[in-house]
Write a protein that holds these residues in place. Structure first.
Motif, mmCIF file in Angstrom:
data_model
loop_
_atom_site.group_PDB
_atom_site.id
_atom_site.type_symbol
_atom_site.label_atom_id
_atom_site.label_comp_id
_atom_site.label_asym_id
_atom_site.label_seq_id
_atom_site.Cartn_x
_atom_site.Cartn_y
_atom_site.Cartn_z
ATOM 1 N N LEU A 141 53.793 99.900 82.587
ATOM 2 C CA LEU A 141 53.173 100.290 81.322
ATOM 3 C C LEU A 141 54.158 101.144 80.509
ATOM 4 C CD1 LEU A 141 50.361 99.690 80.247
ATOM 5 C CD2 LEU A 141 49.682 101.994 80.926
ATOM 6 N N GLY A 142 54.844 102.076 81.187
ATOM 7 C CA GLY A 142 55.866 102.891 80.517
ATOM 8 C C GLY A 142 56.980 102.012 79.969
ATOM 9 N N GLU A 143 57.389 101.027 80.778
ATOM 10 C CA GLU A 143 58.475 100.128 80.352
ATOM 11 C C GLU A 143 58.021 99.219 79.217
ATOM 12 O OE1 GLU A 143 61.345 99.177 84.039
ATOM 13 O OE2 GLU A 143 59.288 98.505 84.331
ATOM 14 N N PHE A 144 56.707 99.051 79.094
ATOM 15 C CA PHE A 144 56.157 98.208 78.025
ATOM 16 C C PHE A 144 56.116 98.976 76.700
ATOM 17 C CE2 PHE A 144 52.162 97.122 75.723
ATOM 18 C CZ PHE A 144 52.549 95.869 75.260
ATOM 19 N N VAL A 145 55.666 100.232 76.786
ATOM 20 C CA VAL A 145 55.447 101.019 75.565
ATOM 21 C C VAL A 145 56.772 101.449 74.917
ATOM 22 C CG1 VAL A 145 54.515 103.212 74.715
ATOM 23 C CG2 VAL A 145 53.218 101.861 76.357
ATOM 24 N N LEU A 146 57.717 101.907 75.741
ATOM 25 C CA LEU A 146 58.923 102.512 75.167
ATOM 26 C C LEU A 146 59.709 101.585 74.222
ATOM 27 C CD1 LEU A 146 60.710 105.130 75.159
ATOM 28 C CD2 LEU A 146 62.195 103.857 76.699
ATOM 29 N N PRO A 147 60.000 100.336 74.641
ATOM 30 C CA PRO A 147 60.799 99.499 73.742
ATOM 31 C C PRO A 147 60.120 99.281 72.390
ATOM 32 C CG PRO A 147 60.698 98.525 75.922
ATOM 33 C CD PRO A 147 59.720 99.648 75.916
ATOM 34 N N ILE A 148 58.806 99.179 72.397
ATOM 35 C CA ILE A 148 58.110 98.988 71.120
ATOM 36 C C ILE A 148 58.308 100.226 70.255
ATOM 37 C CG2 ILE A 148 55.856 98.645 70.036
ATOM 38 C CD1 ILE A 148 54.975 97.145 72.505
ATOM 39 N N TYR A 149 58.144 101.393 70.877
ATOM 40 C CA TYR A 149 58.323 102.638 70.123
ATOM 41 C C TYR A 149 59.750 102.713 69.564
ATOM 42 C CZ TYR A 149 59.160 107.459 68.978
ATOM 43 O OH TYR A 149 59.538 108.591 68.304
ATOM 44 N N ILE A 150 60.740 102.443 70.420
ATOM 45 C CA ILE A 150 62.134 102.573 69.970
ATOM 46 C C ILE A 150 62.442 101.567 68.862
ATOM 47 C CG2 ILE A 150 64.542 102.328 70.671
ATOM 48 C CD1 ILE A 150 63.919 103.634 73.246
ATOM 49 N N GLY A 151 61.946 100.338 69.040
ATOM 50 C CA GLY A 151 62.162 99.312 68.009
ATOM 51 C C GLY A 151 61.603 99.770 66.673
ATOM 52 N N HIS A 247 63.832 94.624 71.152
ATOM 53 C CA HIS A 247 63.214 95.578 72.080
ATOM 54 C C HIS A 247 61.936 94.981 72.680
ATOM 55 C CE1 HIS A 247 65.728 99.128 71.688
ATOM 56 N NE2 HIS A 247 65.801 98.913 70.382
ATOM 57 N N PHE A 248 61.250 94.170 71.860
ATOM 58 C CA PHE A 248 59.980 93.596 72.314
ATOM 59 C C PHE A 248 60.184 92.639 73.506
ATOM 60 C CE2 PHE A 248 56.061 90.954 71.782
ATOM 61 C CZ PHE A 248 55.168 91.981 72.063
ATOM 62 N N LEU A 249 61.389 92.062 73.607
ATOM 63 C CA LEU A 249 61.664 91.190 74.766
ATOM 64 C C LEU A 249 61.397 91.947 76.065
ATOM 65 C CD1 LEU A 249 64.999 89.353 73.868
ATOM 66 C CD2 LEU A 249 62.695 88.377 73.997
ATOM 67 N N LEU A 250 61.830 93.211 76.070
ATOM 68 C CA LEU A 250 61.647 94.006 77.283
ATOM 69 C C LEU A 250 60.170 94.337 77.499
ATOM 70 C CD1 LEU A 250 63.025 95.250 79.647
ATOM 71 C CD2 LEU A 250 63.491 97.288 78.322
ATOM 72 N N SER A 251 59.457 94.553 76.385
ATOM 73 C CA SER A 251 58.023 94.828 76.522
ATOM 74 C C SER A 251 57.300 93.604 77.088
ATOM 75 C CB SER A 251 57.422 95.215 75.179
ATOM 76 O OG SER A 251 57.908 96.478 74.810
ATOM 77 N N LEU A 252 57.730 92.422 76.653
ATOM 78 C CA LEU A 252 57.123 91.191 77.185
ATOM 79 C C LEU A 252 57.355 91.100 78.694
ATOM 80 C CD1 LEU A 252 58.054 88.621 74.421
ATOM 81 C CD2 LEU A 252 55.744 89.258 75.136
ATOM 82 N N TYR A 253 58.579 91.413 79.083
ATOM 83 C CA TYR A 253 58.936 91.391 80.506
ATOM 84 C C TYR A 253 58.037 92.371 81.293
ATOM 85 C CZ TYR A 253 61.839 93.269 84.371
ATOM 86 O OH TYR A 253 62.300 93.754 85.570
ATOM 87 N N SER A 254 57.823 93.565 80.713
ATOM 88 C CA SER A 254 56.984 94.556 81.412
ATOM 89 C C SER A 254 55.543 94.078 81.497
ATOM 90 C CB SER A 254 57.004 95.897 80.691
ATOM 91 O OG SER A 254 58.293 96.240 80.356
ATOM 92 N N MET A 255 55.085 93.439 80.404
ATOM 93 C CA MET A 255 53.727 92.907 80.427
ATOM 94 C C MET A 255 53.610 91.867 81.552
ATOM 95 S SD MET A 255 51.639 91.852 77.047
ATOM 96 C CE MET A 255 52.927 91.596 75.984
ATOM 97 N N GLY A 256 54.619 91.005 81.621
ATOM 98 C CA GLY A 256 54.650 89.992 82.683
ATOM 99 C C GLY A 256 54.591 90.652 84.050
ATOM 100 N N SER A 257 55.297 91.768 84.196
ATOM 101 C CA SER A 257 55.336 92.375 85.525
ATOM 102 C C SER A 257 53.960 92.949 85.892
ATOM 103 C CB SER A 257 56.447 93.420 85.610
ATOM 104 O OG SER A 257 56.006 94.661 85.170
ATOM 105 N N ILE A 258 53.219 93.450 84.884
ATOM 106 C CA ILE A 258 51.870 93.957 85.188
ATOM 107 C C ILE A 258 50.974 92.798 85.641
ATOM 108 C CG2 ILE A 258 49.799 95.055 84.231
ATOM 109 C CD1 ILE A 258 51.653 96.571 82.310
#
Ligand SMILES: O=C(O)C(=O)C[C@]1(C(=O)O)C=C[C@@H](O)C=C1
Length: 486
Positions: A141-151, A247-258
């Motif tokens: 969840l942390g890995e999902f939120v951060l890239p969106i914020y930074i982007g 940055h959202f690519l990484l959020s997608l990856y984190s979503m996938g991991s959840i």
């Protein structure tokens, strides 16, 4: 420990891992900015990030035993304190050397949190490990939120340091909360029996598995670290994405991991697939996803496969590996976990160094190295699958696992059958019909007789179906009695 105390402590601990998820990627998500801040090339930033793995490796064993001696709370608080220093410290320094020391602290913070938190969840929940799997979800969840914020922040031209300050502040508040929260009482220290890892004679396949599992401790972690480090820059440099999309690519990856965590958890709980097959399959799919990510120029396709890669490579496949490892050495689970995660820590500091060098060729070269790592994982598990077969062919475990899985389906079907039996029971009240219907029973048993292929076992199957129908009739009388009373 009462329920509300448990819930409170659990939330605090999960919040720590939400922050840790952010901590894992906050430097890589700011690589270009930090390279400007420190006046060093990307490769050097990448090198500084490797400090995290070093800190973790140095601290792992020492902190584990300190946690046993001084209590879980001390360790968790210590880890949180170190993390606070890291988050605030990075925004204050322009010196790469100090930054490197801070990342080492962050690695030690991670070890301290791990050695305090994992045992706490076990001690709080009667050794049920399911709550520890949710730690992975909190991190994702942390890995999902951060890239969106930074982007978003980059697009708005905000200061990069804000994400560090906010995260540090969350931790500070959590520190205040935790200081007022009780931890579960630990069971009186049992006599420490020195467990030998190799209490039985090691056969060749077992030695083979030990090697495979050690390599996998490294590669499973490396595959994830590499992807999270380079995918954003790759999106910008090679796919022409804007900041937010990349940055959202990484959020997608984190979503996938959840999603992956939930999926793998339910597959394993139902015993639908053997863990060894699951691990081969997931690693195979990871290779395929990576090939698409690294060689497709289509942004949408790369986005979809980034999500899928999160499911297959970061959805708990590393934990599946650890389960296989622990099951092979049931008397030395703690030590086995230590070895496995130590190889993971080595990945944490070597991957940034190796890919830092590769990035001098191109960002794509750095990212594509992930294919090599994923292929190694796949190949060792294909070999591991064969070795496990030969280990298991001599004991009962393979057949027992099959039976577990079959029983699971039999039960599901019986439950469905019972629903219909109940409906018939209720209808029979209205129609004043009798529960026992000998013609129908004969019809069912005849049909079954026709379908049986191994006729020599016919009487066993017949007896099972007769017993099912007897239970159905008992159930119907109970249902009818209740129906009449109401
Ligand atoms: O088919 C019915 O009438 C049922 O009540 C179901 C059922 C069964 O379990 O299959 C149960 C009792 C009867 O003797 C015959 C069949």
């Amino acid at each position: 420990m009462n329920r509300s105390n448990k819930v409170r402590l659990s939330l605090i601990l999960y919040l720590n891992y939400f922050v840790h998820g952010i901590g894992l990627i906050i430097l890589t998500q700011n690589m270009k900015t930090l390279s400007g801040e420190w006046g060093t090339p990307l490769a050097v930033v990448s090198f500084a990030i490797s400090g995290m793995g070093i800190g973790k490796l140095i601290a792992y064993y020492a902190l584990g035993s300190l946690s046993d001696r001084y209590g879980r709370k001390a360790l968790v608080v210590f880890g949180m304190g170190l993390y606070v220093v890291f988050f605030f410290g990075i925004t204050l320094t322009h010196d790469f050397h100090i930054a490197y020391l801070l990342t080492i602290l962050a690695g030690m913070a991670n070890s301290a949190l791990d050695s305090g938190t994992y045992p706490t969840f076990l001690e709080m929940n009667g050794n049920n490990g399911a709550y520890n799997i949710l730690i992975k979800a909190a991190m994702s969840l942390g890995e999902f939120v951060l890239p969106i914020y930074i982007g978003l922040n980059e697009n708005l031209g905000g200061w990069y340091g804000m994400s560090f300050i906010i995260t540090g502040a969350i931790l500070l508040i959590n520190l205040i909360l935790i200081s007022r929260t009780k931890f579960p009482q630990r069971p009186k220290t049992e006599k420490q029996i020195s467990q030998r890892l190799f209490s039985e004679r090691l056969t060749a396949p077992k030695i083979g598995m030990l090697i495979i599992l050690s390599i996998y401790g490294y590669t499973s972690m490396a595959v994830m670290i590499l992807f999270t480090q380079w995918i954003t820059l790759y999106g910008i440099d090679f796919l022409g994405m804007n900041n937010l999309q990349a940055h959202f690519l990484l959020s997608l990856y984190s979503m996938g991991s959840i999603i992956g965590v939930l999926l793998i958890f339910s597959i394993l709980q139902r015993g639908l697939i053997r863990d060894i097959r699951l691990i081969v399959g997931l690693n195979g799919l990871s290779v395929l996803n990576l090939l698409v990510i690294c060689f497709s120029t289509h942004p949408l396709l790369v986005s979809i496969t980034s999500f899928l890669f999160g499911v297959t490579a970061a959805g708990g496949v590393m934990q599946v590996g650890l389960n296989i490892f622990s099951a092979m050495f049931p008397h030395a689970k703690g030590r086995v976990t230590g070895i496995y995660f130590s190889f993971g820590s080595i990945a944490l500091f070597t991957v940034p160094i190796i890919t830092g060098m590769l990035s001098k060729i191109s960002t794509a070269a750095a990212l594509r190295f992930d294919i090599v790592l994923a292929l190694i994982s796949l190949v060792i598990w294909v070999i591991g699958h064969r070795l496990m077969d030969s280990i298991e062919s001599s004991d009962l475990s393979r057949e027992r696992r099959q039976i577990n899985s079959i029983d699971f389906f039999i039960l599901k079907l019986l439950q469905r059958r019972f629903k219909h039996v109940r409906a018939i029971g209720l209808k029979k009240i209205q129609q004043n019909g009798t529960i026992f219907d000998s013609a129908r029973e004969k019809e069912i048993l005849d049909k079954i007789e026709q379908k049986i292929r191994d006729k020599e076992n016919s009487r066993y199957y017949q007896s099972i179906f007769k017993s099912i129908m007897t239970s159905s009739k008992n159930y119907q009388s109970e249902v009818q009695e209740k129906g009449r009373v109401q």
